[in-house]
Motif scaffolding. Structure first.
Motif, PDB file in Angstrom:
ATOM      1  N   PHE A  41     -56.077  29.028 -18.469  1.00 49.75           N
ATOM      2  CA  PHE A  41     -55.175  27.884 -18.604  1.00 49.75           C
ATOM      3  C   PHE A  41     -53.984  28.070 -17.672  1.00 49.75           C
ATOM      4  O   PHE A  41     -53.431  29.157 -17.566  1.00 49.75           O
ATOM      5  CB  PHE A  41     -54.672  27.766 -20.041  1.00 49.75           C
ATOM      6  N   LYS A  42     -53.567  26.985 -17.012  1.00 47.98           N
ATOM      7  CA  LYS A  42     -52.457  27.039 -16.057  1.00 47.98           C
ATOM      8  C   LYS A  42     -51.203  26.340 -16.584  1.00 47.98           C
ATOM      9  O   LYS A  42     -50.100  26.747 -16.283  1.00 47.98           O
ATOM     10  CB  LYS A  42     -52.862  26.390 -14.728  1.00 47.98           C
ATOM     11  N   VAL A  43     -51.374  25.255 -17.341  1.00 46.43           N
ATOM     12  CA  VAL A  43     -50.229  24.449 -17.785  1.00 46.43           C
ATOM     13  C   VAL A  43     -50.283  24.225 -19.294  1.00 46.43           C
ATOM     14  O   VAL A  43     -51.336  24.332 -19.922  1.00 46.43           O
ATOM     15  CB  VAL A  43     -50.184  23.083 -17.054  1.00 46.43           C
ATOM     16  N   GLU A  44     -49.128  23.899 -19.881  1.00 45.50           N
ATOM     17  CA  GLU A  44     -49.025  23.702 -21.335  1.00 45.50           C
ATOM     18  C   GLU A  44     -49.930  22.589 -21.846  1.00 45.50           C
ATOM     19  O   GLU A  44     -50.422  22.667 -22.966  1.00 45.50           O
ATOM     20  CB  GLU A  44     -47.572  23.397 -21.717  1.00 45.50           C
TER      21      GLU A  44
ATOM     22  N   VAL B  65     -60.555  29.795 -28.276  1.00 45.07           N
ATOM     23  CA  VAL B  65     -60.092  30.397 -27.024  1.00 45.07           C
ATOM     24  C   VAL B  65     -60.044  31.918 -27.146  1.00 45.07           C
ATOM     25  O   VAL B  65     -60.056  32.469 -28.246  1.00 45.07           O
ATOM     26  CB  VAL B  65     -58.687  29.884 -26.622  1.00 45.07           C
ATOM     27  N   LYS B  66     -59.986  32.565 -25.984  1.00 42.94           N
ATOM     28  CA  LYS B  66     -59.776  34.007 -25.906  1.00 42.94           C
ATOM     29  C   LYS B  66     -58.436  34.209 -25.215  1.00 42.94           C
ATOM     30  O   LYS B  66     -58.181  33.621 -24.154  1.00 42.94           O
ATOM     31  CB  LYS B  66     -60.885  34.671 -25.093  1.00 42.94           C
TER      32      LYS B  66
ATOM     33  N   LYS C  11     -58.923  36.299 -30.395  1.00 42.02           N
ATOM     34  CA  LYS C  11     -59.885  35.212 -30.262  1.00 42.02           C
ATOM     35  C   LYS C  11     -59.721  34.335 -31.486  1.00 42.02           C
ATOM     36  O   LYS C  11     -59.667  34.840 -32.608  1.00 42.02           O
ATOM     37  CB  LYS C  11     -61.299  35.781 -30.176  1.00 42.02           C
ATOM     38  N   GLY C  12     -59.637  33.033 -31.282  1.00 42.25           N
ATOM     39  CA  GLY C  12     -59.499  32.136 -32.418  1.00 42.25           C
ATOM     40  C   GLY C  12     -59.418  30.688 -31.990  1.00 42.25           C
ATOM     41  O   GLY C  12     -59.509  30.356 -30.813  1.00 42.25           O
TER      42      GLY C  12
ATOM     43  N   ILE D 109     -48.168  35.971 -23.601  1.00 40.98           N
ATOM     44  CA  ILE D 109     -49.513  35.569 -23.173  1.00 40.98           C
ATOM     45  C   ILE D 109     -49.674  35.849 -21.689  1.00 40.98           C
ATOM     46  O   ILE D 109     -48.913  35.360 -20.863  1.00 40.98           O
ATOM     47  CB  ILE D 109     -49.756  34.074 -23.449  1.00 40.98           C
ATOM     48  N   LYS D 110     -50.684  36.644 -21.365  1.00 37.25           N
ATOM     49  CA  LYS D 110     -51.006  36.920 -19.964  1.00 37.25           C
ATOM     50  C   LYS D 110     -52.048  35.932 -19.454  1.00 37.25           C
ATOM     51  O   LYS D 110     -51.945  35.421 -18.343  1.00 37.25           O
ATOM     52  CB  LYS D 110     -51.521  38.349 -19.814  1.00 37.25           C
ATOM     53  N   GLU D 111     -53.058  35.647 -20.297  1.00 38.64           N
ATOM     54  CA  GLU D 111     -54.148  34.775 -19.872  1.00 38.64           C
ATOM     55  C   GLU D 111     -54.824  34.160 -21.096  1.00 38.64           C
ATOM     56  O   GLU D 111     -55.007  34.828 -22.098  1.00 38.64           O
ATOM     57  CB  GLU D 111     -55.157  35.608 -19.078  1.00 38.64           C
ATOM     58  N   THR D 112     -55.188  32.901 -20.983  1.00 40.77           N
ATOM     59  CA  THR D 112     -55.937  32.219 -22.043  1.00 40.77           C
ATOM     60  C   THR D 112     -57.120  31.504 -21.410  1.00 40.77           C
ATOM     61  O   THR D 112     -56.960  30.796 -20.424  1.00 40.77           O
ATOM     62  CB  THR D 112     -55.053  31.188 -22.770  1.00 40.77           C
ATOM     63  N   LYS D 113     -58.306  31.707 -22.007  1.00 37.72           N
ATOM     64  CA  LYS D 113     -59.509  31.029 -21.515  1.00 37.72           C
ATOM     65  C   LYS D 113     -60.222  30.357 -22.675  1.00 37.72           C
ATOM     66  O   LYS D 113     -60.223  30.871 -23.797  1.00 37.72           O
ATOM     67  CB  LYS D 113     -60.467  32.040 -20.871  1.00 37.72           C
ATOM     68  N   LEU D 114     -60.832  29.239 -22.380  1.00 34.53           N
ATOM     69  CA  LEU D 114     -61.639  28.524 -23.362  1.00 34.53           C
ATOM     70  C   LEU D 114     -62.898  29.328 -23.616  1.00 34.53           C
ATOM     71  O   LEU D 114     -63.543  29.814 -22.682  1.00 34.53           O
ATOM     72  CB  LEU D 114     -61.981  27.139 -22.808  1.00 34.53           C
ATOM     73  N   LYS D 115     -63.247  29.525 -24.890  1.00 39.87           N
ATOM     74  CA  LYS D 115     -64.479  30.226 -25.231  1.00 39.87           C
ATOM     75  C   LYS D 115     -65.597  29.196 -25.243  1.00 39.87           C
ATOM     76  O   LYS D 115     -65.525  28.197 -25.942  1.00 39.87           O
ATOM     77  CB  LYS D 115     -64.368  30.905 -26.596  1.00 39.87           C
ATOM     78  N   ILE D 116     -66.613  29.460 -24.475  1.00 38.67           N
ATOM     79  CA  ILE D 116     -67.717  28.524 -24.323  1.00 38.67           C
ATOM     80  C   ILE D 116     -68.836  28.907 -25.282  1.00 38.67           C
ATOM     81  O   ILE D 116     -69.315  30.030 -25.270  1.00 38.67           O
ATOM     82  CB  ILE D 116     -68.236  28.516 -22.876  1.00 38.67           C
TER      83      ILE D 116
END
Length: 85
Positions: free
Chosen positions: A13-16, A27-28, A38-39, A75-82
């Motif tokens: 994720f880049k923006v709010e 997300v992770k 993860k949640g 938060i360093k990084e957030t990714k969508l869990k697929i």
């Protein structure tokens, strides 16, 4: 052999607005400390609020839902869990 690719699906994720768009999705999150969470996103304002599942002590199949509050600055990084179901 068929290969399916969706560009940008695994980027962080880049923006709010992305956090707000994916409320209710899993997300992770990688924290600055190196810890991972993860949640499901419940809310995003001053903190990211995730609903996580933790195993109940002494049980193999029982889980407890807990809410985790993560300050934005941690938060360093957030990714969508697929999930492919």
């Amino acid at each position: 052999e068929l290969t399916v690719w969706s560009a940008g699906l695994d980027t962080s994720f880049k923006v709010e607005e992305q956090y707000k768009k994916y409320i209710g999705h899993e997300v992770k999150v990688l924290l600055n400390s190196g810890r991972r969470e993860k949640g499901v996103i419940l809310a995003y304002n001053d903190n990211l609020i995730l609903q996580t599942k933790k195993k109940k002590k002494g049980s193999r199949k029982e889980y407890i839902d807990t809410e985790v509050f993560i300050p934005k600055k941690e938060i360093k990084e957030t990714k969508l869990k697929i999930n492919f179901k």
